[in-house]
Write a protein that holds these residues in place. Structure first.
Motif, PDB file in Angstrom:
ATOM      1  N   ALA A  73       8.208   6.259  -1.120  1.00 38.35           N
ATOM      2  CA  ALA A  73       7.302   6.981  -1.906  1.00 38.35           C
ATOM      3  C   ALA A  73       6.334   6.005  -2.603  1.00 38.35           C
ATOM      4  N   GLY A  74       5.084   6.564  -3.066  1.00 41.44           N
ATOM      5  CA  GLY A  74       4.187   5.455  -3.349  1.00 41.44           C
ATOM      6  C   GLY A  74       4.467   5.406  -4.905  1.00 41.44           C
ATOM      7  N   ASP A 133       1.001  -1.286  -0.064  1.00 40.57           N
ATOM      8  CA  ASP A 133       0.026   0.184  -0.029  1.00 40.57           C
ATOM      9  C   ASP A 133       0.792   1.255  -0.018  1.00 40.57           C
ATOM     10  N   PHE A 134       1.587   1.383   1.113  1.00 39.47           N
ATOM     11  CA  PHE A 134       2.802   2.642   1.090  1.00 39.47           C
ATOM     12  C   PHE A 134       3.748   2.084   2.038  1.00 39.47           C
ATOM     13  N   PRO A 135       4.861   2.481   1.500  1.00 40.86           N
ATOM     14  CA  PRO A 135       5.536   2.953   0.352  1.00 40.86           C
ATOM     15  C   PRO A 135       5.492   1.821  -0.584  1.00 40.86           C
ATOM     16  N   THR A 165      14.570   7.824   1.055  1.00 38.84           N
ATOM     17  CA  THR A 165      13.337   8.061   0.507  1.00 38.84           C
ATOM     18  C   THR A 165      12.350   7.148   0.395  1.00 38.84           C
ATOM     19  N   ALA A 193       4.609   9.455  -5.635  1.00 33.09           N
ATOM     20  CA  ALA A 193       3.798   9.983  -4.852  1.00 33.09           C
ATOM     21  C   ALA A 193       4.188   9.907  -3.496  1.00 33.09           C
ATOM     22  N   LYS A 194       3.708  11.214  -2.809  1.00 30.07           N
ATOM     23  CA  LYS A 194       3.773  11.139  -1.444  1.00 30.07           C
ATOM     24  C   LYS A 194       5.331  10.873  -0.730  1.00 30.07           C
ATOM     25  N   ALA A 195       6.058  11.227  -1.550  1.00 30.49           N
ATOM     26  CA  ALA A 195       7.564  11.105  -1.073  1.00 30.49           C
ATOM     27  C   ALA A 195       7.891  11.718   0.295  1.00 30.49           C
ATOM     28  N   MET A 196       8.697  10.934   1.121  1.00 30.36           N
ATOM     29  CA  MET A 196       9.316  11.571   2.073  1.00 30.36           C
ATOM     30  C   MET A 196      10.610  10.944   2.249  1.00 30.36           C
ATOM     31  N   SER A 197      11.512  12.248   2.857  1.00 28.91           N
ATOM     32  CA  SER A 197      12.950  11.736   2.843  1.00 28.91           C
ATOM     33  C   SER A 197      13.491  12.112   4.304  1.00 28.91           C
TER      34      SER A 197
END
Length: 146
Positions: A131-132, A112-114, A129, A136-140
């Motif tokens: 991401a989807g 589902d995510f990531p 990092t 999408a919805k990347a976080m680092s």
């Protein structure tokens, strides 16, 4: 957040027959960051016996807020997988899809995510990092070597 990739430098795992665990030695060590009373740290063991183990811990002040157990190991087909077990949940595998001398990408399109996990090292900094699909919805998170 867009990820900048050097396509010429990336080696698809299938073309290379899968990266050897020893090629990820650049991830090993203790990494950490602190800002505004919040902290995060990640520790990776050096590759040994075909295995790397990692642990991540986040918190604020004197209180831990989260943790994750991590593992990188080759599957029966020889391709490396990154296993993530956040907060003691069952481990989820992400299969190696690309690697360079200082970056690695693992993917699991069914999660589902990531769906994508990328690590990149730049000198004494390590960036992770997640991401989807399609970034999408990347976080680092960026840590300094400790």
């Amino acid at each position: 957040m867009a990820l900048a990739w050097s396509v010429a430098a990336a080696i698809p795992a299938a073309a290379a027959g899968g990266a050897a665990i020893d090629q990820l030695a650049w991830m090993s060590g203790t990494w950490g960051a602190e800002k505004d009373g919040r902290w995060t740290e990640e520790h990776w063991t050096a590759p040994r016996g075909g295995l790397m183990l990692g642990v991540n811990r986040t918190g604020a002040g004197d209180a831990a807020r989260g943790f994750e157990f991590l593992r990188i190991q080759a599957g029966s087909d020889g391709v490396l997988s990154y296993w993530a077990a956040p907060a003691g949940q069952a481990p989820v595998p992400f299969r190696l899809t690309a690697s360079t001398a200082d970056s690695v990408t693992f993917e699991n399109p069914q999660h589902d995510f990531p769906t994508v996990i990328t690590y990149r090292r730049e000198g004494d900094r390590l960036q992770a990092t997640i991401a989807g699909p399609g970034g999408a919805k990347a976080m680092s998170w960026t840590w300094q070597r400790r």
